[in-house]
Motif scaffolding. Structure first.
Motif, short mmCIF file in Angstrom:
data_model
loop_
_atom_site.label_atom_id
_atom_site.label_comp_id
_atom_site.label_asym_id
_atom_site.label_seq_id
_atom_site.Cartn_x
_atom_site.Cartn_y
_atom_site.Cartn_z
N MET A 177 -42.84 -29.83 -14.91
CA MET A 177 -41.59 -30.35 -15.48
C MET A 177 -41.79 -31.75 -16.06
N ILE A 178 -42.52 -32.59 -15.34
CA ILE A 178 -42.78 -33.94 -15.84
C ILE A 178 -43.56 -33.89 -17.15
N VAL A 179 -44.58 -33.04 -17.21
CA VAL A 179 -45.37 -32.90 -18.43
C VAL A 179 -44.51 -32.36 -19.56
N GLU A 180 -43.66 -31.39 -19.24
CA GLU A 180 -42.77 -30.80 -20.25
C GLU A 180 -41.84 -31.85 -20.83
N LEU A 181 -41.21 -32.64 -19.99
CA LEU A 181 -40.29 -33.67 -20.47
C LEU A 181 -41.02 -34.77 -21.24
N HIS A 182 -42.19 -35.16 -20.73
CA HIS A 182 -42.96 -36.20 -21.42
C HIS A 182 -43.35 -35.74 -22.82
N GLY A 183 -43.70 -34.47 -22.94
CA GLY A 183 -44.06 -33.93 -24.23
C GLY A 183 -42.92 -33.89 -25.21
N ARG A 184 -41.71 -33.97 -24.71
CA ARG A 184 -40.52 -33.97 -25.57
C ARG A 184 -40.04 -35.38 -25.89
N GLY A 185 -40.82 -36.37 -25.47
CA GLY A 185 -40.49 -37.75 -25.82
C GLY A 185 -39.81 -38.54 -24.72
N PHE A 186 -39.66 -37.95 -23.54
CA PHE A 186 -39.08 -38.69 -22.42
C PHE A 186 -40.22 -39.45 -21.71
N THR A 187 -40.34 -40.72 -22.04
CA THR A 187 -41.46 -41.51 -21.52
C THR A 187 -41.07 -42.41 -20.35
N ASP A 188 -39.78 -42.58 -20.12
CA ASP A 188 -39.32 -43.44 -19.02
C ASP A 188 -38.86 -42.55 -17.87
N LEU A 189 -39.83 -41.90 -17.22
CA LEU A 189 -39.55 -40.95 -16.14
C LEU A 189 -39.90 -41.58 -14.79
N HIS A 190 -39.07 -41.32 -13.80
CA HIS A 190 -39.31 -41.87 -12.46
C HIS A 190 -39.00 -40.79 -11.43
N ALA A 191 -39.83 -40.69 -10.40
CA ALA A 191 -39.61 -39.77 -9.29
C ALA A 191 -39.37 -40.59 -8.03
N VAL A 192 -38.25 -40.38 -7.39
CA VAL A 192 -37.90 -41.13 -6.18
C VAL A 192 -38.63 -40.52 -4.98
N GLU A 193 -39.30 -41.36 -4.22
CA GLU A 193 -39.92 -40.92 -2.96
C GLU A 193 -38.91 -41.12 -1.83
N ASN A 194 -38.10 -40.10 -1.60
CA ASN A 194 -37.09 -40.20 -0.55
C ASN A 194 -37.74 -40.22 0.83
N PRO A 195 -37.26 -41.05 1.74
CA PRO A 195 -37.82 -41.06 3.09
C PRO A 195 -37.50 -39.80 3.89
N LEU A 196 -36.45 -39.08 3.48
CA LEU A 196 -36.05 -37.83 4.14
C LEU A 196 -35.72 -38.02 5.62
N THR A 197 -35.12 -39.18 5.92
CA THR A 197 -34.72 -39.48 7.29
C THR A 197 -33.22 -39.36 7.50
N SER A 198 -32.46 -39.53 6.44
CA SER A 198 -31.01 -39.31 6.46
C SER A 198 -30.52 -39.32 5.02
N LEU A 199 -29.35 -38.73 4.81
CA LEU A 199 -28.79 -38.73 3.46
C LEU A 199 -28.51 -40.17 3.02
N ALA A 200 -28.03 -41.00 3.92
CA ALA A 200 -27.75 -42.40 3.59
C ALA A 200 -29.02 -43.13 3.18
N ASP A 201 -30.12 -42.91 3.92
CA ASP A 201 -31.39 -43.56 3.57
C ASP A 201 -31.89 -43.10 2.22
N ASP A 202 -31.80 -41.79 1.96
CA ASP A 202 -32.30 -41.24 0.70
C ASP A 202 -31.45 -41.72 -0.47
N ALA A 203 -30.13 -41.79 -0.26
CA ALA A 203 -29.25 -42.27 -1.33
C ALA A 203 -29.52 -43.74 -1.64
N GLU A 204 -29.76 -44.53 -0.59
CA GLU A 204 -30.02 -45.95 -0.81
C GLU A 204 -31.35 -46.17 -1.52
N ARG A 205 -32.36 -45.38 -1.17
CA ARG A 205 -33.65 -45.49 -1.87
C ARG A 205 -33.47 -45.15 -3.35
#
Length: 209
Positions: free
Chosen positions: A1-29
């Motif tokens: 998916m990242i490669v697909e989007l990058h190939g379409r010109g989306f160069t400002d892509l970010h993937a959040v590394e959620n801690p997966l410890t609580s919904l509040a923690d993940d939302a804050e990250r």
């Protein structure tokens, strides 16, 4: 998916590394990462990530939300509650370890999560899966961002991790700009990256971002 989007010109892509410890923690990250972006942000959430963007998507520079076979709880709802109301086909293949982290059993991962990918891809996903604390699925959303932001939703008709009828119900009640239903399993962003990228691109184009 990242490669697909990058190939379409989306160069400002970010993937959040959620801690997966609580919904509040993940939302804050997620909020912290969104605040670092200069300009409008289109949040895309898959699976449990849909609950995260629902909780974190209230920031001013979040322009819209795209849900990919994802949870979209209402206020006072949790992903676990939604799943218990209408259990998915592979519900029994999710098990906690001795520390309370939830794993999809490796020997049933392929058939549960990504039955439309080949065995090698499924094996890599099974071994590298990120396990959340089981309690995260019981955490309730407080103020759903989808009530204030434009929404797009992709339903996976062959999903075994979230019941497809749950996806349809969650999608419809959000009154999204567009719903796309794919004949895909839960990992639609890997098995059908083209159509999923089409939806994300359509959302970005509509928002002018």
């Amino acid at each position: 998916m990242i490669v697909e989007l990058h190939g379409r010109g989306f160069t400002d892509l970010h993937a959040v590394e959620n801690p997966l410890t609580s919904l509040a923690d993940d939302a804050e990250r997620t909020r912290k990462m969104v605040r670092q972006v200069d300009g409008p942000v289109l949040l895309v959430g898959h699976s449990y990530g849909g609950a995260v963007i629902t909780e974190a998507g209230d920031l001013p520079n979040v322009a819209g939300l795209v849900y990919i076979a994802a949870f979209a709880p209402d206020a006072g709802e949790s992903p676990g509650q939604i799943s218990q109301e209408l259990p998915p086909a592979a519900f029994e293949n999710i098990a906690p370890d001795s520390d309370g982290y939830l794993w999809i059993k490796q020997d049933t991962f392929h058939e549960s999560f990504c039955q439309d990918l080949d065995a090698d891809e499924a094996l890599v996903m099974a071994v590298t899966q990120k396990a959340p604390l089981g309690s995260t699925f019981g955490d309730n959303v407080t103020s759903p961002a989808w009530k204030k932001k434009p929404v797009w939703y992709q339903v996976s008709a062959q999903d075994r991790m979230i019941h497809p009828d749950n996806e349809r119900r969650m999608a419809q009640r959000m009154n999204p700009r567009k719903i796309v239903e794919l004949d895909a399993g839960h990992a639609s962003l890997a098995s059908q990256p083209g159509p999923v990228a089409d939806l994300i691109e359509a959302a970005a184009d509509e928002l002018g971002s």
